[in-house]
Design a protein around this motif. Sequence first.
Motif, PDB file in Angstrom:
ATOM      1  N   VAL A 154       0.995  -1.607   0.021  1.00 52.99           N
ATOM      2  CA  VAL A 154      -0.142   0.441   0.203  1.00 52.99           C
ATOM      3  C   VAL A 154       0.869   0.924   0.238  1.00 52.99           C
ATOM      4  CG1 VAL A 154      -1.564   1.411   1.889  1.00 52.99           C
ATOM      5  CG2 VAL A 154      -2.198  -1.300   1.185  1.00 52.99           C
ATOM      6  N   LYS A 155       0.661   2.142  -1.101  1.00 55.92           N
ATOM      7  CA  LYS A 155       1.428   3.295  -1.293  1.00 55.92           C
ATOM      8  C   LYS A 155       0.982   4.270  -0.295  1.00 55.92           C
ATOM      9  CE  LYS A 155       4.015   2.073  -5.445  1.00 55.92           C
ATOM     10  NZ  LYS A 155       4.167   1.761  -6.567  1.00 55.92           N
ATOM     11  N   ARG A 156       2.400   4.724  -0.022  1.00 58.96           N
ATOM     12  CA  ARG A 156       0.907   6.229   0.528  1.00 58.96           C
ATOM     13  C   ARG A 156       1.066   7.475   0.510  1.00 58.96           C
ATOM     14  NH1 ARG A 156       4.834   6.109   4.833  1.00 58.96           N
ATOM     15  NH2 ARG A 156       4.771   4.898   4.918  1.00 58.96           N
ATOM     16  N   ARG A 175       6.457   4.921  -4.030  1.00 57.19           N
ATOM     17  CA  ARG A 175       8.020   5.020  -5.325  1.00 57.19           C
ATOM     18  C   ARG A 175       7.526   3.790  -5.695  1.00 57.19           C
ATOM     19  NH1 ARG A 175      12.814   3.695  -1.801  1.00 57.19           N
ATOM     20  NH2 ARG A 175      13.551   4.583  -3.794  1.00 57.19           N
ATOM     21  N   PHE A 176       8.098   3.584  -7.754  1.00 62.26           N
ATOM     22  CA  PHE A 176       8.110   2.393  -8.197  1.00 62.26           C
ATOM     23  C   PHE A 176       8.466   1.622  -7.589  1.00 62.26           C
ATOM     24  CE2 PHE A 176       5.658   1.568 -11.476  1.00 62.26           C
ATOM     25  CZ  PHE A 176       6.894   0.407 -12.753  1.00 62.26           C
ATOM     26  N   VAL A 177       8.621   0.324  -7.801  1.00 64.83           N
ATOM     27  CA  VAL A 177       9.111  -0.472  -6.539  1.00 64.83           C
ATOM     28  C   VAL A 177       9.286  -1.897  -8.293  1.00 64.83           C
ATOM     29  CG1 VAL A 177       9.203  -0.303  -4.611  1.00 64.83           C
ATOM     30  CG2 VAL A 177       7.713  -1.714  -5.873  1.00 64.83           C
ATOM     31  N   VAL A 178       9.575  -2.360  -8.465  1.00 65.23           N
ATOM     32  CA  VAL A 178       9.499  -4.381  -9.987  1.00 65.23           C
ATOM     33  C   VAL A 178      10.214  -5.145  -8.939  1.00 65.23           C
ATOM     34  CG1 VAL A 178      10.165  -2.637 -11.027  1.00 65.23           C
ATOM     35  CG2 VAL A 178      12.541  -3.708 -10.371  1.00 65.23           C
ATOM     36  N   LEU A 182       5.875  -7.846 -10.230  1.00 67.31           N
ATOM     37  CA  LEU A 182       5.779  -6.549 -10.047  1.00 67.31           C
ATOM     38  C   LEU A 182       6.669  -6.091 -11.738  1.00 67.31           C
ATOM     39  CD1 LEU A 182       5.421  -5.536  -6.633  1.00 67.31           C
ATOM     40  CD2 LEU A 182       3.414  -5.090  -8.088  1.00 67.31           C
ATOM     41  N   ASP A 183       5.971  -5.784 -12.436  1.00 66.12           N
ATOM     42  CA  ASP A 183       7.086  -4.981 -13.852  1.00 66.12           C
ATOM     43  C   ASP A 183       6.854  -3.989 -13.790  1.00 66.12           C
ATOM     44  OD1 ASP A 183       3.387  -4.458 -14.445  1.00 66.12           O
ATOM     45  OD2 ASP A 183       5.215  -4.628 -16.327  1.00 66.12           O
ATOM     46  N   TYR A 184       8.058  -3.682 -14.824  1.00 65.42           N
ATOM     47  CA  TYR A 184       8.206  -2.239 -15.702  1.00 65.42           C
ATOM     48  C   TYR A 184       8.481  -2.690 -16.654  1.00 65.42           C
ATOM     49  CZ  TYR A 184      10.647   1.846 -17.114  1.00 65.42           C
ATOM     50  OH  TYR A 184      11.037   3.246 -17.714  1.00 65.42           O
TER      51      TYR A 184
END
Length: 207
Positions: A154-156, A175-178, A182-184
């Motif tokens: 859950v992103k704040r 922030r964007f994580v992979v 989870l993909d980019y």
Amino acid sequence: MKDFDDWPGYSLDLFTYPEHYHDDIENIYIPHGVIMNRTERLAHYIMDDFRDDNIMVLCVLKGGYKFCADLVEFIKILGRNSNKYLETRVEFIRLKSYLNDQSTEDLHIIGCQDLSFLRGKVCAIVDTGKTMKALLKHVETFEPKMVKVAGLLVKRLPNMAESLTDYVGFEIPNRFVVGYALDYNEYFRDLNHICVLSRTGKMKYKI
Ligand SMILES: Oc1ncnc2c1N=NC2
């Protein structure tokens, strides 16, 4: 408690990860082992809350497939060890909402739109913590008996309304994580840890 506000992540040389991503990840943000232990704990909570109900798990693809598979596995293991089985069926729904590392906000459902199998059921939506609002609204139209949401991350967000997630894996900054499914742009799903993308990786796999 703000789990990860200024958490720097672990340095790359502490864990193993696919060599082909060496220059593309900044750090190991949440190691696979930590994800698994947290998922096991969430399975305990779910077993306690769903005591005698059968669960209809709605897995949100593609990012949620690892979390969902591990969570359902832990529910099965905990059930076997406590001789209290929770009948768990899994259905899948695909959402596409990111291009590069930007959420496109417009959530569109790919694949099965008809969720009438949820009618009257107790449903656990398992997702990576994308914006749940639109999906929950869609699910509610099929009148499930009860809906609970399990979100790995859950992103704040600054204007975050109350979290729609009942079982939260980790609350992290926006922030964007992979990794861990989870993909980019479809890369990094084969990475077991949740990692922060490096600038090189962001450029290399940018569409
Ligand atoms: O950080 C993320 N990384 C990959 N995919 C998604 C993310 N958040 N929602 C979907």
